[in-house]
Design a protein around this motif. Sequence first.
Motif, PDB file in Angstrom:
ATOM      1  N   HIS A  19     -10.320   2.504 -18.259  1.00 64.29           N
ATOM      2  CA  HIS A  19      -8.350   2.994 -18.834  1.00 64.29           C
ATOM      3  C   HIS A  19      -8.300   4.286 -18.938  1.00 64.29           C
ATOM      4  N   LEU A  20      -9.066   4.968 -18.158  1.00 66.90           N
ATOM      5  CA  LEU A  20      -9.049   6.903 -18.710  1.00 66.90           C
ATOM      6  C   LEU A  20      -7.643   6.633 -16.624  1.00 66.90           C
ATOM      7  N   VAL A  21      -8.436   5.694 -16.077  1.00 66.46           N
ATOM      8  CA  VAL A  21      -7.959   5.808 -14.690  1.00 66.46           C
ATOM      9  C   VAL A  21      -6.582   5.272 -14.991  1.00 66.46           C
ATOM     10  N   TYR A  22      -6.590   3.955 -15.822  1.00 67.86           N
ATOM     11  CA  TYR A  22      -5.321   3.202 -15.976  1.00 67.86           C
ATOM     12  C   TYR A  22      -4.220   4.143 -15.981  1.00 67.86           C
ATOM     13  N   GLY A  23      -4.503   5.222 -17.632  1.00 66.32           N
ATOM     14  CA  GLY A  23      -3.387   6.346 -18.941  1.00 66.32           C
ATOM     15  C   GLY A  23      -2.961   6.811 -16.867  1.00 66.32           C
ATOM     16  N   VAL A  24      -3.623   7.597 -16.301  1.00 64.40           N
ATOM     17  CA  VAL A  24      -3.791   8.304 -14.990  1.00 64.40           C
ATOM     18  C   VAL A  24      -2.575   8.118 -14.595  1.00 64.40           C
ATOM     19  N   VAL A  25      -3.204   6.730 -13.821  1.00 68.42           N
ATOM     20  CA  VAL A  25      -1.921   6.038 -12.992  1.00 68.42           C
ATOM     21  C   VAL A  25      -0.862   5.422 -13.927  1.00 68.42           C
ATOM     22  N   LEU A  26      -1.119   4.969 -15.242  1.00 70.95           N
ATOM     23  CA  LEU A  26       0.244   5.076 -15.704  1.00 70.95           C
ATOM     24  C   LEU A  26       1.405   6.017 -16.130  1.00 70.95           C
ATOM     25  N   VAL A  27       0.804   7.090 -15.645  1.00 72.45           N
ATOM     26  CA  VAL A  27       1.692   8.526 -16.157  1.00 72.45           C
ATOM     27  C   VAL A  27       2.609   8.894 -14.607  1.00 72.45           C
ATOM     28  N   LEU A  28       1.377   9.033 -13.579  1.00 72.74           N
ATOM     29  CA  LEU A  28       1.721   9.270 -12.839  1.00 72.74           C
ATOM     30  C   LEU A  28       2.970   7.662 -12.314  1.00 72.74           C
ATOM     31  N   VAL A  29       2.708   7.413 -12.072  1.00 73.25           N
ATOM     32  CA  VAL A  29       3.863   5.845 -11.768  1.00 73.25           C
ATOM     33  C   VAL A  29       4.850   5.940 -12.057  1.00 73.25           C
ATOM     34  N   VAL A  30       4.768   6.613 -14.199  1.00 69.52           N
ATOM     35  CA  VAL A  30       6.382   6.763 -14.957  1.00 69.52           C
ATOM     36  C   VAL A  30       6.955   8.032 -13.840  1.00 69.52           C
ATOM     37  N   MET A  31       6.643   8.785 -13.787  1.00 77.07           N
ATOM     38  CA  MET A  31       7.006  10.400 -13.382  1.00 77.07           C
ATOM     39  C   MET A  31       7.437   9.997 -11.893  1.00 77.07           C
ATOM     40  N   TYR A  32       6.766   9.088 -11.107  1.00 76.46           N
ATOM     41  CA  TYR A  32       6.548   9.525  -9.457  1.00 76.46           C
ATOM     42  C   TYR A  32       7.370   8.472  -8.849  1.00 76.46           C
ATOM     43  N   ALA A  33       6.783   7.121  -9.494  1.00 79.55           N
ATOM     44  CA  ALA A  33       7.314   5.550  -8.863  1.00 79.55           C
ATOM     45  C   ALA A  33       8.140   5.026  -9.658  1.00 79.55           C
ATOM     46  N   PRO A  34       8.855   5.206 -11.097  1.00 79.81           N
ATOM     47  CA  PRO A  34       9.284   4.490 -12.000  1.00 79.81           C
ATOM     48  C   PRO A  34       9.495   3.427 -11.713  1.00 79.81           C
ATOM     49  N   GLU A  35      10.117   2.426 -10.672  1.00 80.82           N
ATOM     50  CA  GLU A  35      10.589   1.408 -10.057  1.00 80.82           C
ATOM     51  C   GLU A  35       9.079   0.281  -9.328  1.00 80.82           C
ATOM     52  N   GLY A  36       7.958   1.669  -9.233  1.00 81.08           N
ATOM     53  CA  GLY A  36       6.646   0.787  -8.492  1.00 81.08           C
ATOM     54  C   GLY A  36       6.479   0.321  -7.460  1.00 81.08           C
TER      55      GLY A  36
END
Lengths: 275, 321, 295
Positions: free
Chosen positions: B248-265
């Motif tokens: 879940h730490l990895v998910y958390g980091v991934v989630l934050v990074l995606v929202v920041m740099y690729a909000p369209e996924g």
Amino acid sequence: MTHATARTPEKPAPAAAVPSLDVRDAAVNLGGVKALDGVSLTVESGRLYGLAGPNGSGKSTLLAAISRLLDLTSGSILVGGEDIMRRSPFQVARMGLARTFQTVRLMPQFSVLENAMLGADQSVYGSSFLRQWLMPWWTRSREARVRARAEAALERLHLMDLRDQPPLSLSYGVQRKVEIARALTAEPRLLLLDEPTAGMNRTERDEIGELLLRLRNEGVTQVLVEHDLKMMVDICDHLYVLDSGHLIASGRPTECIREPKVVEAYLGRGRRAAA
Amino acid sequence: MSSWYFSHLTLIQGMLISIPLALSVQIALRSGVFSFASIGFYGVGAYGTGILTMRGWPVLPAMLLMIVASGVVAYLMSAPLIRLRGLYLGMVTFAFDLILTVVATNGGELTGGALGLLGVPLGMGTGGLLAAALVAIVLVSQLERRSVGRALVGIKASEELVMSVGVDLKSRKRTVFAISAALGALSGSLYVSTFSTVSPTSAGFTLIITTLTMAVIGGTSSWIGAVIGTVIITWLPTMAATIGEYQHLVYGVVLVLVVMYAPEGVLGALRWLWRRLAPKVRMARPSGGAALAATGPPGGPPPDRGAEAEAEPVPADRVKG
Amino acid sequence: MTQQMINGAVLCAVYVLFSLGLTLSWGALDVLNLAHGALMMFSAFTAYVVTQHLDLPLALLFVIGVGTAGVCTLLLDVIVFRHIRAKVADKRQSELLTLIAGVGAAGIPVTLAVAYTHDSPFGIGHLDWSSYSLGGGAQISTIQIVIIALGAVLCTALALWVSRTRTGRALRAVAFDGETAELMGVNTRALSAVTMLIAGSLAGLAGMLLVIYLGALTPGSGEPFMLKGFAIIILGSVGSVWGTAIGAVVLAATETVVISQTSGTWVDAISFAIILLVILLRPQGVVGKGLAERV
């Protein structure tokens, strides 16, 4: 163009139940500021009305109130004799009212054609989830009908070549035209236009002016808000002038804009004294 | 092939179960409804189906009942909720998810307390899961097409606009809320009748993180994004064995990074690639390029006027909607 | 009865400290930081990890704990939230992305704590506090006095900061209209940094006080606190310092009564009931007005 074949013949405007607009003593308070203060005006069907006034005079507020996106603090508005104060914006739209916005509202993820189609979607087939799931053949036929209407509207604005473009790749003036096309796709009986020609050059403005005149001759009632006074005087049947939320003049455009109050509102007190 | 299938059966099943849940978040976010409520309804579906089947109900009727009940309850709940502005709705539905954990923990014998339900009768084969996932995909993907699809995207882009073209905003939002809840309940029901257990923590905060990651990493603009996200999140832990308890730490980091740099996924990235490649494809067809040139260079007078306008809504935005 | 009032007051003080941080960032910056509860837990967790290796005085542990939550919140704002605000023009979209980023960020401290403690309770000791008898069998301990005093003092200080100081006025200007405030020379970046640092430190303080008062927290302790924070904010309306205080009093009083009358297992549900009631009856909050409206 090959698309031209898809264009449907122009429908005559429905003769019955043509709505006129009746604004009675409308007032809007926005956080203590009186954006509209006791404005009464009537709009007869099949004519082109201009709504003029300096910045902040309440023009856009009045359009928002007529399309029910803004509640009146007091007063009432009637469309086709029917009080719309208890109606939702979408219900008023379904009564045959369409509008454009002062700030272009196009969906960046849709093409020009799809943006235009949005205008007719609801009147042609609504957005029922059940139908979408259970009756694909039905929605397909409706989709074709909406597309035909949207293409007809794009054609009138000479936008057919751009039908597959994303709107953000277009110049601001062209985006405004798409905005008008979306309103036309609804085939409205009452059309509210909020500065439709902002950002357009002279040729484009004349083009839009001619289009509005043609629409008027087809029986579409229009209320036009425009900064370009010359255009208003040229094409409108009747002019209403607002200043600081009050209606200060009403009448034939050429006479109306010469009224001292109007000159004062536009040019300021000092200018008039000098004149 | 078949040995691979059997050794990865749990993952495959987990993936199929997660698809409706990821879709439930995707359809809400796509339609501009900031709701995490479907994750709570996942718990409702899981516990409801578990409790019913443990009392002798057959699986399918129990599942159906929970799905329909969740949809109906959500529809009724939505009446006051959809009036709320974005952040408030997010907050309240987040609170709804958290409170369900409390309810499940304190439900005594009915919910099995902190341990949750154990030994729920199994009733779902992989075929059933696949069918359920497909049905969910078909239903959601249909809502992205034609008039319905345009109206839903429009709600997210500009509520004033869709109202002015005649879309019944409230009704659309409420229905989306209900469908999202029903999809969540479906996913929960599938889970409990596949893995035979559910506990308060399995429907708690970590599920919110996982589900949001699935929906957002793929891209919320289409059902394809939710499916891509589910696939990635299901298989990610197997690719990196070390993730383990830090999942879940990895998910958390991934989630934050995606929202920041690729909000369209991922989907957004693919679209971007396509747009880069598309002009080359279009070169073959002469009409496209010529059309653009005919209207003059893009971005004439005030180029940023549109963006500025969006940032500053007409006063009506605050008064209504 | 007196004892219950004391317990309620302690609860209330912790709630106030926790919720002030949440309401401040929401009211001023439109940031609903869903990692706030996780960072509250994380402050106590960091102090716990430190005590496992070093023998430090309590004051230093407080500095470490409060500092951790404060700095983490600040970093979250500087690295993540600010990036989103700058990049996404559409306000609704930026709010949504901030919300989601907060959930993701919350996963990081929670997972670390779960992995380190194997999801079991942890404490930092310092449980011996002298008690004073108040008569009638009621007692108050030093730590209870400290908590109540800190709650009251910091809440007052924050209210004065927002209403009386130059920075506070700037904050309200930002809450009302960020762009205009920036044009008028308000350094919104510095201001948002200060706000988030204060918000996080308040969460950290709540976490430290709580872990000492209760003896232990669990990695999941932050989540029910988010519920409570939501209920308090919505009672007191977003961004209002005194509203938050009143909301905390109402919630703490209700919870104390419920705990004394029942077995107490449903106490977390009260927050949710409050949230629902307020939404049904009065979506704009019950008490006072938020930061922006008072400008």
